[in-house]
Write an enzyme that holds these catalytic residues in place. Structure first.
Site, mmCIF file in Angstrom:
data_model
loop_
_atom_site.group_PDB
_atom_site.id
_atom_site.type_symbol
_atom_site.label_atom_id
_atom_site.label_comp_id
_atom_site.label_asym_id
_atom_site.label_seq_id
_atom_site.Cartn_x
_atom_site.Cartn_y
_atom_site.Cartn_z
ATOM 1 C CG ASP A 210 -2.006 0.943 1.237
ATOM 2 O OD1 ASP A 210 -2.843 0.843 0.330
ATOM 3 O OD2 ASP A 210 -2.062 1.809 2.133
ATOM 4 C CD GLU A 274 -1.992 2.354 -3.649
ATOM 5 O OE1 GLU A 274 -3.029 2.900 -4.027
ATOM 6 O OE2 GLU A 274 -1.598 2.445 -2.466
HETATM 7 C C1 NOJ Z 1 -4.470 2.852 -0.935
HETATM 8 C C2 NOJ Z 1 -5.538 1.821 -0.769
HETATM 9 O O1 NOJ Z 1 -5.704 1.132 -1.971
HETATM 10 C C3 NOJ Z 1 -6.772 2.558 -0.331
HETATM 11 O O2 NOJ Z 1 -7.930 1.737 -0.388
HETATM 12 C C4 NOJ Z 1 -6.528 3.080 1.051
HETATM 13 O O3 NOJ Z 1 -7.634 3.859 1.457
HETATM 14 C C5 NOJ Z 1 -5.265 3.966 1.088
HETATM 15 N N1 NOJ Z 1 -4.174 3.402 0.356
HETATM 16 C C6 NOJ Z 1 -4.814 4.153 2.503
HETATM 17 O O4 NOJ Z 1 -4.308 2.945 3.004
#
Ligand code: NOJ
Length: 542
Positions: A210, A274
């Site tokens: 993440d 991500e």
């Molecule tokens: C990215 C995640 O995909 C999302 O769903 C989340 O709200 C934020 N990061 C914070 O963790």
């Protein structure tokens, strides 16, 4: 065409290069215990679908213990399963059962922040001298009481919350319930090493990480400069450039370290970042030299591009040019944070959905499908009263939040859609499962589902589609043609017109149009290839 895997493929070091990944949002995948929330047993119960479809790995959005301020992205215990989803034994069983079907399991790692209910934060906020105080980012307010600097939260408002007990502010780049960890602290790094090993030792094949580009912040907490007209949309929206709260150079050291841990396993554990960045050059940096940082980094400029030949081709060409040697792209059109591709790209038109899926599954790189993509599932029907996403609650109606792409998976036409038993109130509305569902499409070979399965099988049967180089070919306006190695050509028509393409070699082995004369399996293209509106074809041979 057969989907059976060649023996031994599953133990390949780079299994994910030829593989297709599939994101499961467990809360909405399948509810085995009848509480209206998806769970791990539900995933186990539907492994047959994933094997039949031909996926090689699943990424589970967070299933760790969470109070769900941000539905799992606020972790209260990294090393246990939230009771909503089951327990560690069920997760172990999922890994075993999936492995039997040749499917690996990736989990979601959330290193940027914890839940405010995590024991580290509970302790940290008790006093300035608390044992875990320095696990988080604390700072005094400015004279007059303003927050320590001008950083804004991705979810709106200041990125700082005042802690009344100790009189200092803590940083939260997302919700106040998601305090940011302090990655300058070696103890935080060690704690995460333990978390990685905990899961990897149990057979978890890797992590989607993440906001991995954000974990380290400027040590001096400098103000972000104002944004200008040339800056990415998100920075313009927040009025500042994310210079000091994201993409700091020191984050690469953290990722390199994770990679070195991942490489100690056989096969190496996969790091799928991500990489929430707007510039492809910045994305490329997260691959390091090509073999010392992320294995894969999500390509947000691609996800955010319109479904248009020129825009998508330019991003793919730039990505191909910018990634270091040895690096591998990843292509995705939907996830739990963006409108599903069947809605966002295709506006509910299955021709466009099929074209988009053909693109994802024929480019050089790892495709990541989001649950429901394989049936062309559009966003779910969310009214104001249904909203549970905190971002939707904050910004409705200007932005309706992320619930529409998180609605439950329709497995069949009956009440409850095979997601939950009939009569169960699901955590988000299901919509009308009779309108589109897995069972009906499975009975119909020309459905979107049948098409996706054949495409995945074609990828497997034509190694050039997963392994060979990408090269753009000349094409008329609105059409994107590319070759994969010497033997495969892909021609995608992103227009409402029938377009004649000449100089396209080979025989059509698959069309996205079930109504193509001669059938979707096509035949020799002839000297001139007629591509129907929003039709894509794969051609093989000279
Ligand atoms: C990215 C995640 O995909 C999302 O769903 C989340 O709200 C934020 N990061 C914070 O963790």
């Amino acid at each position: 065409m057969e989907t059976a895997r060649p023996p031994g493929e599953v133990s390949e070091k780079h299994w994910w290069r030829s593989g297709v990944l599939y994101q499961i949002y467990p809360r909405s995948f399948a509810d085995a215990n009848g509480d209206g929330i998806g769970d791990l047993q539900g995933v186990i119960d539907h492994l047959e679908h994933l094997e039949w479809l031909g996926v090689d790995g699943i990424w589970l959005s967070p299933v760790s213990v969470s109070p769900n301020a941000d539905f799992g992205y606020d972790v209260a215990d990294y090393c246990d399963v939230d009771p909503d989803y089951g327990d560690l034994a069920t997760l172990d069983r999922l890994v075993t059962e999936a492995g039997r079907r040749g499917i690996r399991v990736l989990m979601d790692l959330v290193p940027n922040h914890t839940s405010d209910r995590h024991r580290w934060f509970q302790d940290a906020r008790t006093s300035k001298g608390a044992r875990h105080r320095d696990f988080y980012v604390w700072a005094d307010g400015q004279p007059g009481g303003a927050p320590p600097n001008n950083w804004v939260s991705t979810f709106g408002g200041p990125a700082w919350a005042l802690d009344e007990t100790t009189g200092q502010y803590y940083l939260h780049n997302f919700l106040p319930e998601q305090p940011d960890l302090n990655w300058w602290n070696p103890e935080v790094r060690d704690a995460f090493d333990d978390i990685l090993r905990f899961w990897w030792d149990r057979g978890i094949a890797g992590f989607r990480i993440d906001v991995c580009n954000m974990v380290i912040k400027d040590a001096a907490l400098r103000d972000n400069p104002p944004s200008g007209p040339g800056d990415p949309f998100i920075e313009q929206m927040f009025g500042q450039r994310w210079l000091y709260n994201a993409n700091r150079p020191e984050v690469h050291e953290v990722i390199r370290h994770w990679r070195s841990l991942a490489e100690r396993y056989d096969p190496p554990r996969l790091l799928l970042g991500e990489t929430n960045v707007e510039e492809l050059g910045t994305l490329a940096e997260y691959y390091g030299t090509g073999n010392d940082e992320l294995h894969l980094g999500f390509n947000f400029p691609f996800i955010e591009a319109p479904l248009a030949a020129g825009a998508l081709r330019a991003i793919v060409e730039d990505t191909e040019a910018l990634l270091p040697d040895g690096a591998w792209p990843v292509w995705t059109g939907s996830n739990h944070d963006v409108s599903r591709l069947a809605t966002r790209w295709a506006g509910g038109d299955d021709h466009k959905t099929r074209l988009a899926l053909m693109m994802l599954l024929t480019l050089r790189g790892t495709p990541v499908l989001y649950q429901g993509d394989e049936i062309g599932l559009p966003d779910g029907p969310i009214e104001r009263g249904d909203v549970v996403d905190p971002v939707g609650q904050r910004f409705w109606p200007a932005y309706k939040g992320r619930d529409p792409e998180r609605t439950p998976m329709p497995w069949g036409p009956s009440e409850g859609g095979g997601f939950s038993a009939a009569g169960v109130a699901t955590w988000l509305p299901l919509g009308d499962p009779a309108a589109r569902n897995v069972a009906d499409q499975r009975a119909e070979p020309d459905s979107v589902l049948g098409f996706v399965r054949r495409l995945i099988a074609l990828r497997r049967g034509q190694p050039a589609l997963s392994a060979a180089n990408y090269r753009s070919l000349d094409a008329p306006d609105g059409v994107w043609c590319f070759s994969r190695g010497e033997s495969v050509t892909v021609a995608l028509n992103f227009s409402d017109r029938t377009v004649e393409c000449d100089a396209v070699a080979g025989s059509i082995v698959m069309s996205s149009d079930p109504g193509r004369p001669g059938g979707p399996a096509g035949g020799p293209a002839g000297p001139v290839l007629d591509l129907g509106p929003w039709e894509g074809v794969v051609l093989v041979g000279p």
